[in-house]
Design a protein around this motif. Structure first.
Motif, short mmCIF file in Angstrom:
data_model
loop_
_atom_site.label_atom_id
_atom_site.label_comp_id
_atom_site.label_asym_id
_atom_site.label_seq_id
_atom_site.Cartn_x
_atom_site.Cartn_y
_atom_site.Cartn_z
N ILE A 84 3.19 12.96 -4.21
CA ILE A 84 2.06 12.63 -5.08
C ILE A 84 2.03 13.50 -6.35
N PRO A 85 2.08 14.85 -6.25
CA PRO A 85 2.02 15.64 -7.48
C PRO A 85 3.20 15.41 -8.42
N PHE A 86 4.38 15.19 -7.87
CA PHE A 86 5.55 14.94 -8.72
C PHE A 86 5.44 13.57 -9.40
N LEU A 103 2.43 3.92 -1.71
CA LEU A 103 1.83 4.91 -0.82
C LEU A 103 0.96 4.22 0.23
N THR A 104 0.18 3.25 -0.22
CA THR A 104 -0.68 2.52 0.71
C THR A 104 0.13 1.73 1.72
N GLY A 356 -6.15 5.39 1.39
CA GLY A 356 -7.22 5.47 0.40
C GLY A 356 -6.76 6.04 -0.93
N ILE A 357 -5.94 7.08 -0.88
CA ILE A 357 -5.40 7.66 -2.12
C ILE A 357 -4.57 6.62 -2.85
N GLY A 361 -5.52 5.09 -6.54
CA GLY A 361 -4.60 5.27 -7.66
C GLY A 361 -4.15 3.94 -8.25
N HIS A 362 -3.92 2.97 -7.38
CA HIS A 362 -3.52 1.65 -7.86
C HIS A 362 -4.66 0.98 -8.60
N GLU A 363 -5.88 1.11 -8.08
CA GLU A 363 -7.04 0.51 -8.74
C GLU A 363 -7.31 1.15 -10.10
N GLN A 364 -6.92 2.41 -10.25
CA GLN A 364 -7.13 3.11 -11.53
C GLN A 364 -5.99 2.84 -12.52
#
Length: 633
Positions: A84-86, A103-104, A356-357, A361-364
């Protein structure tokens, strides 16, 4: 279950070629068959455990899923979380959006469906997806969601019924995968066309459990040969799944006959082979993220020595993960979360958290306001959002005439119908988005089901394909004066379909055909090339983008397949006596040499390997008008 060190050695034979293949080493062109080997091993080991427990009256579905959670989730969660951070730091906006979607689906073990829907496994863009390799975990877990309870039911009717059940499902899966008219991506990613490989392992488990199978040195060596040969000889053009029978059969021979004192077993039981096999799961998890982020942060292709070091690094990280993550969760008793209920609860929390993450992230939309994102390449970054077909996704503007199935009644205009695939939409927009330059053209567009022609086996089938095409817009075909064919011509059936449509449909209707050549394609996505250049020159958007530098990079990354197919289409047009329009000459100037990767106002020309952005369509439309490029007959 008796420990067999040769099985761990076989895991090494599986994982090392996969890693080298994904690293880009050509000598293992068939390294992807390592996944087939893994599937057979998994089917064998899991079914052996299940049959043993059922025979001893200790079978528990809940205990089975607890073991799977301990085996899979800790290392998987670690790798996903560290990606995630990379991804946040290095990915472009829609790359990040796509990553969050993966990811989901990875957390829910459905990523094989996602990657099937997105692109081919061997596409260049696939190399930049950190979680691409999790598709195989998804296939396994979907399989193990259904197989254990079904096997338990079948065993209640006796071992022979269970054997017949396993054999029947394996045969049906293989037959369907071999005979059904499926896309190559479907045959690679989807569970129902892959489960026969796991079931071959299950059949091996049944044979070993209930029959005395003597070891056999020759068959063991033969099995090794059948696994090793495809690794060196297969490539992405090898027909699957039929040819997957070779490594699958080889793996089965090793499991059944390479035991005890056979030469194959001794080779596979060497300490280095066993050592790598023990950490193979973690090595498999680590290698693809390392390679993907290396490619994302490098202009062009990372050097082979870099990929070799990363391959070694994946083994190093795997050793640490095996020692400090896998073992503490899998010990007997496990030092971490030794009881079932807390483990399953924690697993559920982990799955829901990562899901959820990924969803957020996809929704954003990949967080378009990230500082790193805007400081890199603000004027061109939005090209990744231009995944339009015949409209502008960014502004949600749909051409007013898009839904109409009739040409205008203006007799002074050419009635131009564009037929093709997604690459023909760029030509449509080049004309439609420049109405002042093409006042004498009334344009419409139809996506043609070229696959119909690829499947056709005779004149009757071809005639049925014609009928399907005409049914898409009968009034358009009745009024059209010209038809422009534009497509990615190397895809199966498209040239055949065009060659059949021209004499059978267009000539008979007195419609004049024009063949449009392929657009220029690149070995990397256009926005990725631009972002790499931006990083290299420390571009921050405060000055004009270095367009000439970019155009040189695009010329250097032209796709050999696109160039070769281009010549084939020219030959086809000459054979048919149909006017040909060279789209690659609009884009590239071999005299300089340059290819238009950025429009003069700093917008990306392609949103992926070759599809035009809306800005590019407008720009190339102006060039078409200036050069009288279309020159309708």
């Amino acid at each position: 279950m008796k420990y067999r060190p040769e099985i761990d050695g076989l895991r090494t034979i599986a994982v090392v070629p996969v890693i080298l293949f994904h690293a880009g080493f050509s000598f293992v062109s068939g390294g992807f068959v390592g996944v087939d080997v893994f599937f057979v091993i998994s089917g064998y080991l899991i079914t052996t455990i299940l049959l043993s427990e059922m025979d001893n009256g200790r079978y528990s579905l809940l205990r089975f899923y607890e073991r799977r959670a301990r085996r899979i989730l800790p290392a998987l969660f670690l790798v996903m979380a560290l990606c995630i951070p990379f991804a946040w730091m290095f990915m472009l906006q829609t790359q990040l959006k796509d990553f969050f979607e993966s990811l989901t689906t990875t957390a829910l073990f459905t990523s094989n469906f996602l990657y099937y829907s997105e692109s081919g496994y061997f596409a260049a863009v696939a190399e930049e997806k950190p979680l691409l390799h999790t598709w195989s975990l998804a296939v396994e877990e979907q399989y193990y969601l259904l197989f254990p309870p079904l096997l338990a039911v079948m065993m209640k009717f006796g071992r022979k019924v269970a054997l017949a059940f396993i054999a029947m499902i394996a045969f049906v899966s293989l037959a369907y995968a071999s005979l059904a008219d499926l896309e190559a991506e479907a045959k690679f990613f989807l569970t129902h066309v892959r489960i026969w490989e796991l079931l071959v392992g299950s059949l091996c488990a049944y044979a070993m459990m209930y029959h005395k199978i003597p070891s056999n040195a020759f068959l063991g060596i033969l099995g090794l040969g059948l696994v090793a040969a495809p690794i060196l000889l297969f490539d992405h053009g090898t027909p699957y799944p039929l040819f997957a029978l070779v490594p699958v059969l080889g793996t089965a021979l090793i499991i059944l006959f390479a035991r005890e004192d056979t030469s194959a077993a001794r080779l596979l039981s060497l300490k280095p082979m066993v050592a790598i096999g023990l950490i193979s799961f973690s090595a498999y998890l680590w290698h693809q993220p390392l390679f993907a982020f290396a490619r994302i942060t490098t202009i062009g292709v990372p050097p082979q020595w870099v990929m070799a070091l990363l391959a070694l690094a994946s083994l190093g990280l795997a050793a640490l993960t095996w020692r400090f993550v896998e073992q503490p969760f899998r010990g007997n008793p496990a030092p971490i979360l030794p009881k079932r209920a807390p483990l399953l609860f924690t697993s559920l929390v982990g799955i829901l958290t990562l899901t959820g993450i990924g969803w957020y992230g996809h929704e954003q939309d990949g967080f378009p306001d990230r500082v790193v994102q805007r400081s890199l390449v603000e004027p061109i970054i939005d090209a990744r959002f231009e995944r339009f077909r015949t409209w502008d996704v960014l502004s949600n503007i749909v051409p007013a005439r898009f839904d109409l199935t009739r040409f205008s009644d203006d007799a002074s205009t050419h009635k131009v119908l564009i037929l093709g695939d997604s690459h023909s939409k760029g030509i449509f927009n080049a004309i439609y988005q420049n109405p002042d330059l093409f006042e004498d053209i009334d344009v419409r567009h139809i996506s043609v089901p070229f696959r119909c022609y690829h499947r056709a086996e005779g004149p009757q089938d071809v005639s049925e394909c014609h009928s399907k095409v005409l049914a898409l817009g009968p009034e358009l075909f009745d009024a059209a004066t010209h038809v422009l064919f534009a497509a990615r011509w190397h895809r199966p059936g498209r040239l055949q379909g065009m060659e059949a449509l021209i004499p059978d449909v267009l000539v008979k209707r007195n419609i004049k055909p024009v063949i449009i050549g392929m657009t220029m394609e690149y070995t990397l996505e256009g926005p990725v090339i631009l972002a790499d250049i931006a990083r290299d020159v420390r571009y921050n958007g405060s000055e004009p983008f270095p367009i000439e530098t970019a155009n040189t990079q695009f010329y250097d990354k032209r796709s050999p397949l696109a160039l070769a197919t281009h010549e084939t289409v020219i030959t086809t047009a000459q054979k048919l006596g149909v006017p040909f329009r060279d789209r690659q000459r609009l884009i590239c100037d071999p005299q300089k040499p340059l290819c238009s990767g950025v429009t003069p106002d700093g917008k990306a020309v392609t949103y992926d390997y070759g599809h035009w952005t809306l800005s590019a369509s407008r720009y190339f439309g102006r060039l078409m008008a200036e050069q009288d490029w279309l020159d309708l007959p």
